[in-house]
Design a protein around this motif. Structure first.
Motif, mmCIF file in Angstrom:
data_model
loop_
_atom_site.group_PDB
_atom_site.id
_atom_site.type_symbol
_atom_site.label_atom_id
_atom_site.label_comp_id
_atom_site.label_asym_id
_atom_site.label_seq_id
_atom_site.Cartn_x
_atom_site.Cartn_y
_atom_site.Cartn_z
ATOM 1 N N ASP A 1 6.762 13.267 36.675
ATOM 2 C CA ASP A 1 5.947 13.067 37.876
ATOM 3 C C ASP A 1 6.701 12.340 38.989
ATOM 4 O OD1 ASP A 1 3.896 14.191 36.387
ATOM 5 O OD2 ASP A 1 3.175 12.234 35.674
ATOM 6 N N GLU A 2 7.752 11.605 38.617
ATOM 7 C CA GLU A 2 8.504 10.806 39.590
ATOM 8 C C GLU A 2 9.985 11.216 39.555
ATOM 9 O OE1 GLU A 2 7.188 8.786 41.658
ATOM 10 O OE2 GLU A 2 5.162 8.572 40.838
ATOM 11 N N PRO A 3 10.353 12.264 40.297
ATOM 12 C CA PRO A 3 11.746 12.736 40.273
ATOM 13 C C PRO A 3 12.764 11.669 40.648
ATOM 14 C CG PRO A 3 10.323 14.329 41.374
ATOM 15 C CD PRO A 3 9.492 13.088 41.161
ATOM 16 N N SER A 4 12.402 10.758 41.553
ATOM 17 C CA SER A 4 13.352 9.717 41.944
ATOM 18 C C SER A 4 13.647 8.782 40.785
ATOM 19 C CB SER A 4 12.801 8.930 43.135
ATOM 20 O OG SER A 4 11.555 8.326 42.816
ATOM 21 N N LEU A 5 12.638 8.514 39.949
ATOM 22 C CA LEU A 5 12.854 7.682 38.762
ATOM 23 C C LEU A 5 13.716 8.422 37.747
ATOM 24 C CD1 LEU A 5 12.245 5.108 37.162
ATOM 25 C CD2 LEU A 5 10.160 6.204 36.317
ATOM 26 N N ALA A 6 13.454 9.711 37.570
ATOM 27 C CA ALA A 6 14.246 10.514 36.643
ATOM 28 C C ALA A 6 15.718 10.530 37.050
ATOM 29 C CB ALA A 6 13.696 11.936 36.578
ATOM 30 N N GLU A 7 15.988 10.562 38.354
ATOM 31 C CA GLU A 7 17.366 10.558 38.832
ATOM 32 C C GLU A 7 18.100 9.276 38.460
ATOM 33 O OE1 GLU A 7 17.461 11.289 43.000
ATOM 34 O OE2 GLU A 7 16.617 13.316 42.829
ATOM 35 N N LEU A 8 17.356 8.188 38.347
ATOM 36 C CA LEU A 8 17.957 6.914 37.963
ATOM 37 C C LEU A 8 18.151 6.804 36.452
ATOM 38 C CD1 LEU A 8 16.013 4.376 40.230
ATOM 39 C CD2 LEU A 8 18.374 5.130 40.508
ATOM 40 N N VAL A 9 17.189 7.311 35.688
ATOM 41 C CA VAL A 9 17.148 7.083 34.248
ATOM 42 C C VAL A 9 17.938 8.127 33.458
ATOM 43 C CG1 VAL A 9 15.606 7.013 32.237
ATOM 44 C CG2 VAL A 9 14.950 5.858 34.368
ATOM 45 N N LEU A 10 17.806 9.381 33.827
ATOM 46 C CA LEU A 10 18.333 10.453 32.979
ATOM 47 C C LEU A 10 19.854 10.497 32.840
ATOM 48 C CD1 LEU A 10 15.944 13.471 33.633
ATOM 49 C CD2 LEU A 10 15.963 11.860 31.716
ATOM 50 N N PRO A 11 20.643 10.106 33.844
ATOM 51 C CA PRO A 11 22.090 10.136 33.624
ATOM 52 C C PRO A 11 22.544 9.289 32.442
ATOM 53 C CG PRO A 11 21.637 10.003 35.964
ATOM 54 C CD PRO A 11 20.319 9.827 35.266
ATOM 55 N N ALA A 12 21.986 8.095 32.277
ATOM 56 C CA ALA A 12 22.350 7.252 31.135
ATOM 57 C C ALA A 12 21.844 7.860 29.840
ATOM 58 C CB ALA A 12 21.785 5.848 31.316
ATOM 59 N N VAL A 13 20.633 8.431 29.868
ATOM 60 C CA VAL A 13 20.089 9.085 28.674
ATOM 61 C C VAL A 13 20.991 10.239 28.259
ATOM 62 C CG1 VAL A 13 18.162 10.424 27.750
ATOM 63 C CG2 VAL A 13 17.712 8.425 29.203
ATOM 64 N N ARG A 14 21.381 11.055 29.224
ATOM 65 C CA ARG A 14 22.232 12.213 28.928
ATOM 66 C C ARG A 14 23.579 11.760 28.366
ATOM 67 N NH1 ARG A 14 21.606 17.313 30.454
ATOM 68 N NH2 ARG A 14 20.001 16.752 31.987
#
Length: 257
Positions: free
Chosen positions: A162-175
């Motif tokens: 729901d929050e693409p801007s949050l995903a942009e911050l979080v997902l690189p480290a997850v990946r």
């Protein structure tokens, strides 16, 4: 005087008992941070100092590139611990990806002369297990889907959709963390001199409880398996029980003279 762990960019002190009979360093799960162990630190018995590793690429280290290679990551962590000087009664704890991080760090520490009294590995098969997935190459949607699969409350992860801007911050480290796990290959070495305690839950979709027994092959010390109810992140709901297990294990195997 027993040495206590000092805070650094890599090591965050969550509890500084003085005097501490044991020092416990915790390795976060994939996508996680040092704050994941805040609750556990408060529940442990007296005399246990607690620090947690802060991987780069998240929270206050967001501006630093994440490390996607397990050997490089654990080498940096081991170096940081060794810089503290000899640590008496050092134990390591890791959950999920953090269990593999803790194991490889323990191997590097022992080779450098720093003993690890007990390695606590939670929610992760033994190092010989080969991760079949390649989600680090998948779409953001698939990556979020796997986080939902593992989460105790999938709704807490759905915000990333729901929050693409949050995903942009979080997902690189997850990946990056997924890549470290999915490209990890165990290199045969001597078993650890210290004890291993494997913690596993009844409904973990990533492994079955019997797989935890294979950690026995990686220690020349004692081995113990502990079973807890719950899913992959059972620790969030059973933090008191896990803390009691760790406290008893350290006291039983490494009582102070």
């Amino acid at each position: 005087m027993r040495r206590t762990i000092a805070a650094t960019d890599w090591l965050r002190v969550l509890r500084a008992d003085a005097p501490a009979r044991h020092q416990l360093v915790c390795m976060p799960p994939g996508g996680g941070s040092a704050t994941a162990y805040r609750a556990l630190a408060t529940k442990l018995g007296a005399g246990i100092g607690v620090a947690a590793v802060q991987y780069p690429g998240r929270q206050d280290r967001l501006g630093e590139p994440a490390i996607s290679d397990m050997d490089t990551l654990t080498g940096r962590i081991a170096e940081e611990i060794l810089r503290q000087g000899p640590i008496e009664r050092l134990a390591l704890f890791g959950h999920s990806m953090g269990a593999t991080v803790a194991f490889e760090t323990a191997c590097k520490l022992e080779r450098a002369g720093q003993s690890v009294t007990t390695l606590f590995v939670s929610g992760r098969p033994a190092p010989t297990f080969v991760e079949p997935g390649r989600l680090h190459l998948a779409s953001d949607d698939e990556l979020i889907g796997d986080l939902e699969r593992l989460a105790t409350d999938p709704a807490s992860v759905r915000i990333l959709r729901d929050e693409p801007s949050l995903a942009e911050l979080v997902l690189p480290a997850v990946r990056s963390d997924y890549q470290a796990v999915e490209t990890y290959h165990y290199c045969q070495g001597d078993p650890l001199a210290g004890d291993i305690a494997a913690l596993v839950s009844t409904e973990d979709p990533t492994m079955v409880p019997e797989q935890a027994d294979q950690w026995r092959d990686h220690t020349m010390g004692s081995f113990e398996r502990a079973l807890f109810p719950g899913g992959h992140f059972y620790l969030d709901e059973k933090v008191s029980e896990v803390a009691d297990f760790i406290t008893r294990s350290l006291a039983r195997h490494h009582s102070v003279a």
